[in-house]
Design a protein around this motif. Structure first.
Motif, PDB file in Angstrom:
ATOM      1  N   ALA A 149      -9.812 -24.911   6.331  1.00 42.74           N
ATOM      2  CA  ALA A 149      -8.800 -25.952   6.485  1.00 42.74           C
ATOM      3  C   ALA A 149      -7.830 -25.983   5.307  1.00 42.74           C
ATOM      4  O   ALA A 149      -6.667 -26.353   5.455  1.00 42.74           O
ATOM      5  CB  ALA A 149      -9.477 -27.311   6.644  1.00 42.74           C
ATOM      6  N   SER A 150      -8.308 -25.603   4.129  1.00 45.40           N
ATOM      7  CA  SER A 150      -7.451 -25.538   2.945  1.00 45.40           C
ATOM      8  C   SER A 150      -7.766 -24.250   2.188  1.00 45.40           C
ATOM      9  O   SER A 150      -8.665 -23.493   2.575  1.00 45.40           O
ATOM     10  CB  SER A 150      -7.672 -26.761   2.048  1.00 45.40           C
ATOM     11  OG  SER A 150      -9.028 -26.845   1.639  1.00 45.40           O
ATOM     12  N   LYS A 151      -7.033 -24.003   1.128  1.00 49.04           N
ATOM     13  CA  LYS A 151      -7.206 -22.760   0.378  1.00 49.04           C
ATOM     14  C   LYS A 151      -8.626 -22.670  -0.163  1.00 49.04           C
ATOM     15  O   LYS A 151      -9.080 -23.535  -0.908  1.00 49.04           O
ATOM     16  CB  LYS A 151      -6.205 -22.686  -0.770  1.00 49.04           C
ATOM     17  CG  LYS A 151      -6.282 -21.389  -1.558  1.00 49.04           C
ATOM     18  CD  LYS A 151      -5.258 -21.372  -2.688  1.00 49.04           C
ATOM     19  CE  LYS A 151      -5.368 -20.088  -3.498  1.00 49.04           C
ATOM     20  NZ  LYS A 151      -4.394 -20.063  -4.610  1.00 49.04           N
ATOM     21  N   PRO A 152      -9.371 -21.620   0.194  1.00 51.76           N
ATOM     22  CA  PRO A 152     -10.762 -21.523  -0.255  1.00 51.76           C
ATOM     23  C   PRO A 152     -10.879 -20.879  -1.634  1.00 51.76           C
ATOM     24  O   PRO A 152     -10.073 -20.031  -2.014  1.00 51.76           O
ATOM     25  CB  PRO A 152     -11.404 -20.624   0.806  1.00 51.76           C
ATOM     26  CG  PRO A 152     -10.284 -19.737   1.250  1.00 51.76           C
ATOM     27  CD  PRO A 152      -9.027 -20.556   1.166  1.00 51.76           C
ATOM     28  N   LYS A 153     -11.879 -21.290  -2.370  1.00 55.32           N
ATOM     29  CA  LYS A 153     -12.298 -20.594  -3.581  1.00 55.32           C
ATOM     30  C   LYS A 153     -13.591 -19.881  -3.250  1.00 55.32           C
ATOM     31  O   LYS A 153     -14.615 -20.515  -2.998  1.00 55.32           O
ATOM     32  CB  LYS A 153     -12.503 -21.566  -4.742  1.00 55.32           C
ATOM     33  CG  LYS A 153     -12.944 -20.869  -6.026  1.00 55.32           C
ATOM     34  CD  LYS A 153     -13.163 -21.856  -7.168  1.00 55.32           C
ATOM     35  CE  LYS A 153     -13.605 -21.125  -8.431  1.00 55.32           C
ATOM     36  NZ  LYS A 153     -13.870 -22.080  -9.546  1.00 55.32           N
ATOM     37  N   MET A 154     -13.533 -18.554  -3.218  1.00 54.03           N
ATOM     38  CA  MET A 154     -14.666 -17.780  -2.739  1.00 54.03           C
ATOM     39  C   MET A 154     -15.831 -17.849  -3.724  1.00 54.03           C
ATOM     40  O   MET A 154     -15.645 -17.882  -4.939  1.00 54.03           O
ATOM     41  CB  MET A 154     -14.252 -16.328  -2.517  1.00 54.03           C
ATOM     42  CG  MET A 154     -13.107 -16.139  -1.533  1.00 54.03           C
ATOM     43  SD  MET A 154     -13.397 -16.940   0.070  1.00 54.03           S
ATOM     44  CE  MET A 154     -14.921 -16.149   0.587  1.00 54.03           C
ATOM     45  N   THR A 155     -17.051 -17.845  -3.164  1.00 58.87           N
ATOM     46  CA  THR A 155     -18.263 -17.914  -3.982  1.00 58.87           C
ATOM     47  C   THR A 155     -19.126 -16.673  -3.806  1.00 58.87           C
ATOM     48  O   THR A 155     -19.408 -15.969  -4.772  1.00 58.87           O
ATOM     49  CB  THR A 155     -19.086 -19.169  -3.635  1.00 58.87           C
ATOM     50  OG1 THR A 155     -18.258 -20.328  -3.748  1.00 58.87           O
ATOM     51  CG2 THR A 155     -20.273 -19.298  -4.571  1.00 58.87           C
ATOM     52  N   ALA A 156     -19.547 -16.389  -2.566  1.00 61.17           N
ATOM     53  CA  ALA A 156     -20.456 -15.264  -2.363  1.00 61.17           C
ATOM     54  C   ALA A 156     -20.437 -14.819  -0.911  1.00 61.17           C
ATOM     55  O   ALA A 156     -20.100 -15.597  -0.008  1.00 61.17           O
ATOM     56  CB  ALA A 156     -21.888 -15.643  -2.769  1.00 61.17           C
ATOM     57  N   ILE A 157     -20.817 -13.572  -0.698  1.00 63.47           N
ATOM     58  CA  ILE A 157     -21.132 -13.065   0.636  1.00 63.47           C
ATOM     59  C   ILE A 157     -22.516 -12.429   0.552  1.00 63.47           C
ATOM     60  O   ILE A 157     -22.798 -11.630  -0.355  1.00 63.47           O
ATOM     61  CB  ILE A 157     -20.076 -12.072   1.157  1.00 63.47           C
ATOM     62  CG1 ILE A 157     -20.478 -11.586   2.559  1.00 63.47           C
ATOM     63  CG2 ILE A 157     -19.843 -10.910   0.198  1.00 63.47           C
ATOM     64  CD1 ILE A 157     -19.386 -10.781   3.252  1.00 63.47           C
ATOM     65  N   ILE A 158     -23.391 -12.811   1.490  1.00 60.65           N
ATOM     66  CA  ILE A 158     -24.795 -12.412   1.461  1.00 60.65           C
ATOM     67  C   ILE A 158     -25.122 -11.674   2.752  1.00 60.65           C
ATOM     68  O   ILE A 158     -24.840 -12.169   3.846  1.00 60.65           O
ATOM     69  CB  ILE A 158     -25.712 -13.643   1.312  1.00 60.65           C
ATOM     70  CG1 ILE A 158     -25.332 -14.440   0.058  1.00 60.65           C
ATOM     71  CG2 ILE A 158     -27.180 -13.223   1.257  1.00 60.65           C
ATOM     72  CD1 ILE A 158     -25.970 -15.819  -0.010  1.00 60.65           C
ATOM     73  N   LEU A 159     -25.712 -10.507   2.613  1.00 61.56           N
ATOM     74  CA  LEU A 159     -26.127  -9.708   3.767  1.00 61.56           C
ATOM     75  C   LEU A 159     -27.630  -9.509   3.721  1.00 61.56           C
ATOM     76  O   LEU A 159     -28.193  -9.132   2.686  1.00 61.56           O
ATOM     77  CB  LEU A 159     -25.429  -8.343   3.753  1.00 61.56           C
ATOM     78  CG  LEU A 159     -23.899  -8.335   3.763  1.00 61.56           C
ATOM     79  CD1 LEU A 159     -23.381  -6.909   3.678  1.00 61.56           C
ATOM     80  CD2 LEU A 159     -23.368  -9.024   5.005  1.00 61.56           C
ATOM     81  N   GLU A 160     -28.286  -9.743   4.852  1.00 60.17           N
ATOM     82  CA  GLU A 160     -29.729  -9.554   4.945  1.00 60.17           C
ATOM     83  C   GLU A 160     -30.127  -9.408   6.396  1.00 60.17           C
ATOM     84  O   GLU A 160     -29.363  -9.739   7.303  1.00 60.17           O
ATOM     85  CB  GLU A 160     -30.463 -10.738   4.312  1.00 60.17           C
ATOM     86  CG  GLU A 160     -30.128 -12.085   4.945  1.00 60.17           C
ATOM     87  CD  GLU A 160     -30.661 -13.255   4.144  1.00 60.17           C
ATOM     88  OE1 GLU A 160     -31.820 -13.189   3.706  1.00 60.17           O
ATOM     89  OE2 GLU A 160     -29.905 -14.228   3.947  1.00 60.17           O
ATOM     90  N   ARG A 161     -31.318  -8.896   6.617  1.00 62.19           N
ATOM     91  CA  ARG A 161     -31.832  -8.796   7.976  1.00 62.19           C
ATOM     92  C   ARG A 161     -32.126 -10.203   8.502  1.00 62.19           C
ATOM     93  O   ARG A 161     -32.717 -11.033   7.797  1.00 62.19           O
ATOM     94  CB  ARG A 161     -33.107  -7.945   7.990  1.00 62.19           C
ATOM     95  CG  ARG A 161     -32.873  -6.492   7.582  1.00 62.19           C
ATOM     96  CD  ARG A 161     -32.465  -5.651   8.749  1.00 62.19           C
ATOM     97  NE  ARG A 161     -33.588  -5.422   9.626  1.00 62.19           N
ATOM     98  CZ  ARG A 161     -34.423  -4.375   9.521  1.00 62.19           C
ATOM     99  NH1 ARG A 161     -34.245  -3.466   8.577  1.00 62.19           N
ATOM    100  NH2 ARG A 161     -35.411  -4.228  10.376  1.00 62.19           N
ATOM    101  N   ALA A 162     -31.699 -10.458   9.738  1.00 62.78           N
ATOM    102  CA  ALA A 162     -31.951 -11.771  10.330  1.00 62.78           C
ATOM    103  C   ALA A 162     -33.435 -11.924  10.610  1.00 62.78           C
ATOM    104  O   ALA A 162     -34.114 -10.984  11.027  1.00 62.78           O
ATOM    105  CB  ALA A 162     -31.152 -11.925  11.618  1.00 62.78           C
ATOM    106  N   LYS A 163     -33.937 -13.120  10.383  1.00 72.96           N
ATOM    107  CA  LYS A 163     -35.363 -13.368  10.600  1.00 72.96           C
ATOM    108  C   LYS A 163     -35.614 -13.652  12.067  1.00 72.96           C
ATOM    109  O   LYS A 163     -34.846 -14.346  12.712  1.00 72.96           O
ATOM    110  CB  LYS A 163     -35.831 -14.546   9.733  1.00 72.96           C
ATOM    111  CG  LYS A 163     -35.721 -14.254   8.229  1.00 72.96           C
ATOM    112  CD  LYS A 163     -36.166 -15.438   7.407  1.00 72.96           C
ATOM    113  CE  LYS A 163     -36.153 -15.112   5.921  1.00 72.96           C
ATOM    114  NZ  LYS A 163     -34.825 -14.724   5.445  1.00 72.96           N
TER     115      LYS A 163
END
Length: 666
Positions: free
Chosen positions: A652-666
C-alpha cells in the motif's frame, strides 16, 4: 451427479466415476507424470528462483540476457544496456578477497559480482567485457596511463570505450561513443595547444571553476551523467580524472586485458530441513573481515546517500549493498530423509539417531554443503554417544582434515576455520561400533548482494517462481600455490601437470608451459554428468602459441579438443560448454594443453560440472517475504506447489525490505 466412463487405455480397465473424482485422479496422474511417483520425497529441489518484476534477473548469463537484451536492439543500445547493468549491480569498492584463482586473490566474474558481492574495484570493467562477449560483441581492454582495463566494445565497424568503473563514456562531435585512441588523441592535442597544464592536477582542477570543461578538450565535453562541476555519476571520479588518464604523459595506450573467470551461476538447492534467508541488511560481516583487503565502504552505506547516493536513480530498491543471510540445515530425523540427504553412507541408518546398521561395525556418512553464496561462519551441532569423528573436505572428497573428535554429549563445533570463504564443502562423520549421533544441524552466515534480491515496490508486484532442472554443480577453480591454506589449490584438486615452469606457479600462481605442457584435472560427479562448462584466461605470444581445451571420457585414453584459446594475444579468455557426453558418465578429465615458444601463460581457469541430482525432484517450496510499511512489519507467505508459479504482492505504501526466506513447505 455426472458419471464419466474412462476407457481405451492399455493399462486401465473400463470404469465409471463421478466427474469430481475424475478431476482429482487427473491431477494426481498429472503430478506423477511431471514429478514422478516419489515427488513428495524429493531429496533436493534445485535451481529454486524467485524473481520480482521490479528487479532484473541476473542469476546467470542466460537470465541476464533474457532480462536486459531485447530483440532488434542496435549495437549502441546493447552496449548501453550492458553498461547500465554493470552500474546497477556492481559498485566501485575495495575488492573481496576469495583467494580462489591461480593468479590473484580477487574474484572477477560478472554474475558472481552481481549476486554475491555487488561491489569490487577490479571486476566492474571486466564485467563489461564479459557481458559484451556473452552478447556476441567483440570486446577488449586497454591500459591507459597506468590505469588498467578501460573496456571497449566493437559495433558499427568501430570501437567504443565504456568505463563502468569511472561511470563515464564520451560522445564525439558526430554523437557516437568515442574509443580510447580517439579520446587519447583529443586530450593530447589539447595539452599540446595549452602548455602548463600537463601533469598539474591542481591547475586542472582549478579550471573547472572557470568553465574549464567548456574550455577543455572537445572530446570530453559530452559525457552523459557528468554534472556541472565535472563529477561523473560516481563522483569519486570526474572530468579531471579523464584529463589525467588520457594525457599521454606515460606511454601510448596499449590493449591489455586483466584476467577473469566465469562459470558461477545462482543455484539455490533446498533439502528437507534446509532454509535460506537473504536479508536486505547486514550485521557487519564480510569476506575481508579477517584483515585481508580492507573493509568495503558499502558495508555501512545506505541507498540514496553516501557512496550509494546515485544508486536510487538506477532503480535500487535495497537498503544498502552488502547483505548477510543464513543457510540453516537440520537433517531430517527419519531414515528416508537421511538417505536422500547424504552424499554417501556406509553401514549407517538414519532416524531420531544415526547409528551403525550393524552395531558391531563402524559406520560413516558424508554430507555435502553447497551454497550459491559465500560462507562467512559455520556452526555444527549434534548430540553423540560413543566415539565420533568429524572430518572436512574442500576438494570434493579427495582429502579429509579432522574437524573434531569430541567426547560424548552435546556438541557445538565451530566450522569457520574450515568453511570461511568457501561455497561448497563436505563433512564426513565416522561412528565407532555402537556409537550414535542425532541428525546434525549446520548454520552458516553468508554474504550476498542486496541489489540482486527480488525487491518489492509500492503497488502491485508480480512474483515469479521457478524450480529445476534437477541439477547440481561441482566446481573446480584451483588456486595458485601462493594461496595454500586459504583455498584448495590446483594441486589439491589433483591436477596432473606436465612440463610446466615450476617457478611460475610457485611465485606467481600462473601456469607456464615449457615448449609444450599441460594441466589435467580429474572430475567426478555424484551422478550422471549433464555438461561440462570450462575455460581459461590466458596469454599467447603468436599464432603458434595457445591452449587447447580438451576433454576425455575414457580415463585419458583419448582426448577431444573442444576449442582453442589461440594467439596472438596479450591476454584473452575462452570458455566452452560440452553437452555431448556419453550416457551414465560420472568421470571425466579436463585438460588445458599449452603450446609455447616462451610467451604462453594460463592466468585463471575454472571447471563447472553440471550433473543430475541423485535424489532430485520437486517438492512444494515456501516463500516468505518480510518488509515494513510506515514502520509496521508486513509479511507474505506463499507456497509454490508446482515448478512454475506466479502471484502478486501488493504494498500500500513504499516498502522497506527486510528478508526473503526460502524453505521446503511442511
Amino acid at each position: 451427479r455426472c458419471m464419466v466412463t474412462v476407457r481405451r487405455h492399455p493399462h486401465i480397465r473400463e470404469l465409471s466415476m463421478p466427474l469430481c473424482t475424475l478431476r482429482v485422479v487427473s491431477l494426481v496422474c498429472l503430478s506423477l507424470a511431471l514429478f514422478g511417483a516419489d515427488a513428495k520425497r524429493a531429496g533436493v529441489v534445485s535451481n529454486v528462483l524467485v524473481c520480482s518484476d521490479k528487479v532484473e534477473d541476473v542469476s546467470s548469463f542466460e537470465a541476464w540476457e533474457k532480462a536486459v537484451l531485447k530483440p532488434g536492439m542496435t549495437g549502441e543500445q546493447k552496449v548501453l544496456a550492458i553498461y547500465d547493468a554493470v552500474l546497477k549491480f556492481g559498485h566501485f569498492d575495495p575488492p573481496p578477497m576469495e583467494y580462489s584463482a591461480l593468479d590473484g586473490p580477487t574474484p572477477r566474474d560478472a554474475i558472481k559480482l552481481f549476486n554475491v558481492y555487488g561491489y569490487s574495484s577490479e571486476a566492474t570493467s571486466l564485467a563489461m567485457i564479459q557481458l559484451a562477449r556473452q552478447a556476441g560483441m567483440p570486446a577488449r581492454a586497454w591500459t591507459v596511463n597506468k590505469w588498467g582495463c578501460v573496456p571497449e566494445v566493437q559495433y558499427d565497424n568501430a570501437w567504443h570505450a565504456m568505463d563502468p568503473t569511472m561511470t563515464c563514456y564520451f560522445r564525439n562531435a558526430q554523437g557516437a561513443i568515442a574509443g580510447v585512441e580517439e579520446l587519447r588523441a583529443g586530450v593530447k592535442a589539447w595539452y599540446d595547444a595549452n602548455p602548463g597544464f600537463l601533469g598539474n592536477i591542481d591547475k586542472i582542477r582549478a579550471t573547472i571553476k572557470d568553465g574549464g570543461i567548456e574550455k577543455g578538450p572537445d572530446i570530453l565535453k559530452n559525457c552523459p551523467g557528468m554534472d556541472k562541476n565535472g563529477n561523473f555519476m560516481f563522483n569519486y571520479f570526474g572530468w579531471y580524472t579523464a584529463m589525467l588518464l588520457y594525457d599521454g604523459s606515460n606511454k601510448t595506450p596499449f590493449p591489455y586485458e586483466e584476467s577473469y573467470n566465469q562459470g558461477y551461476r545462482v543455484n539455490v538447492q533446498l533439502r528437507a530441513g534446509e532454509k535460506l534467508v537473504r536479508n536486505w541488511g547486514n550485521k557487519g560481516l564480510h569476506i575481508n573481515m579477517d584483515g585481508d583487503g580492507g573493509k568495503p565502504e558499502t558495508l555501512d552505506a545506505t541507498v540514496g546517500s553516501g557512496v550509494l547516493f546515485f544508486s536510487q536513480k538506477l532503480g535500487d530498491l535495497a537498503n544498502g549493498r552488502i547483505g548477510n543471510g543464513t543457510l540453516d540445515y537440520h537433517m531430517p530425523a527419519d531414515d528416508a530423509g537421511f538417505t536422500e540427504a547424504v552424499l554417501s553412507a556406509d553401514n549407517a541408518i538414519g532416524g531420531a539417531t544415526i547409528k551403525p546398521k550393524d552395531a558391531k561395525k563402524p559406520a560413516s556418512f558424508v554430507l555435502r554443503m553447497p551454497c550459491s553464496y559465500v560462507y562467512l561462519s559455520g556452526k555444527l551441532a549434534f548430540t553423540s554417544t560413543g566415539d565420533v569423528t568429524v572430518e572436512f573436505s574442500d576438494n570434493h572428497g579427495a582429502d579429509w582434515r579432522e574437524v573434531a573428535k569430541p567426547a560424548a554429549g552435546e556438541q557445538a563445533i565451530d566450522l569457520k576455520p574450515f568453511a570461511f570463504r568457501h561455497y561448497d564443502y563436505r563433512l564426513r562423520f565416522t561412528l565407532a561400533p555402537g556409537a550414535t549421533i542425532t541428525p546434525p544441524s549446520i548454520v552458516h552466515d553468508i554474504q550476498h548482494s542486496q541489489r540482486a534480491l527480488p525487491a518489492l515496490a509500492q503497488g502491485d508486484n508480480k512474483i515469479s517462481f521457478t524450480a529445476g532442472p534437477d541439477e547440481g554443480t561441482l566446481t573446480i577453480e584451483g588456486a595458485g600455490l601462493k594461496w595454500t591454506g586459504k583455498q584448495p589449490t590446483f594441486e589439491d584438486f589433483k591436477a596432473q601437470t606436465v612440463n610446466l615452469d615450476p617457478n611460475a606457479h610457485k611465485d606467481w600462481g600462473t601456469l607456464v608451459p615449457q615448449a609444450g605442457g599441460s594441466v589435467t584435472y580429474p572430475v567426478e560427479t555424484p551422478n550422471d554428468l549433464k555438461r561440462l562448462r570450462f575455460g581459461c584466461n590466458y596469454r599467447a605470444g603468436d599464432a603458434a602459441e595457445g591452449w587447447d581445451l580438451q576433454v576425455s571420457f575414457d580415463d585419458g585414453k583419448t582426448f577431444k579438443t573442444i576449442d582453442r584459446a589461440a594467439g596472438p594475444t596479450r591476454q584473452n579468455a575462452k570458455f566452452v560448454t560440452v553437452s555431448d557426453i556419453p550416457p551414465k558418465t560420472r568421470k571425466a578429465l579436463v585438460r588445458f594443453a599449452g603450446a609455447s615458444k616462451g610467451n604462453t601463460v594460463l592466468f585463471r581457469s575454472r571447471i563447472d560440472a553440471d550433473y543430475a541430482e541423485p535424489h532430485g525432484g520437486f517438492a512444494p517450496i515456501q516463500i516468505t517475504y518480510q518488509w515494513e510499511e510506515n514502520g509496521q512489519a508486513k509479511q507474505d507467505v506463499h507456497v509454490a506447489t508446482s515448478p512454475k508459479d506466479t502471484y502478486t504482492i501488493t504494498c500500500a505504501s513504499k516498502p522497506k525490505m527486510t528478508a526473503i526466506i526460502l524453505e521446503r513447505a511442511k
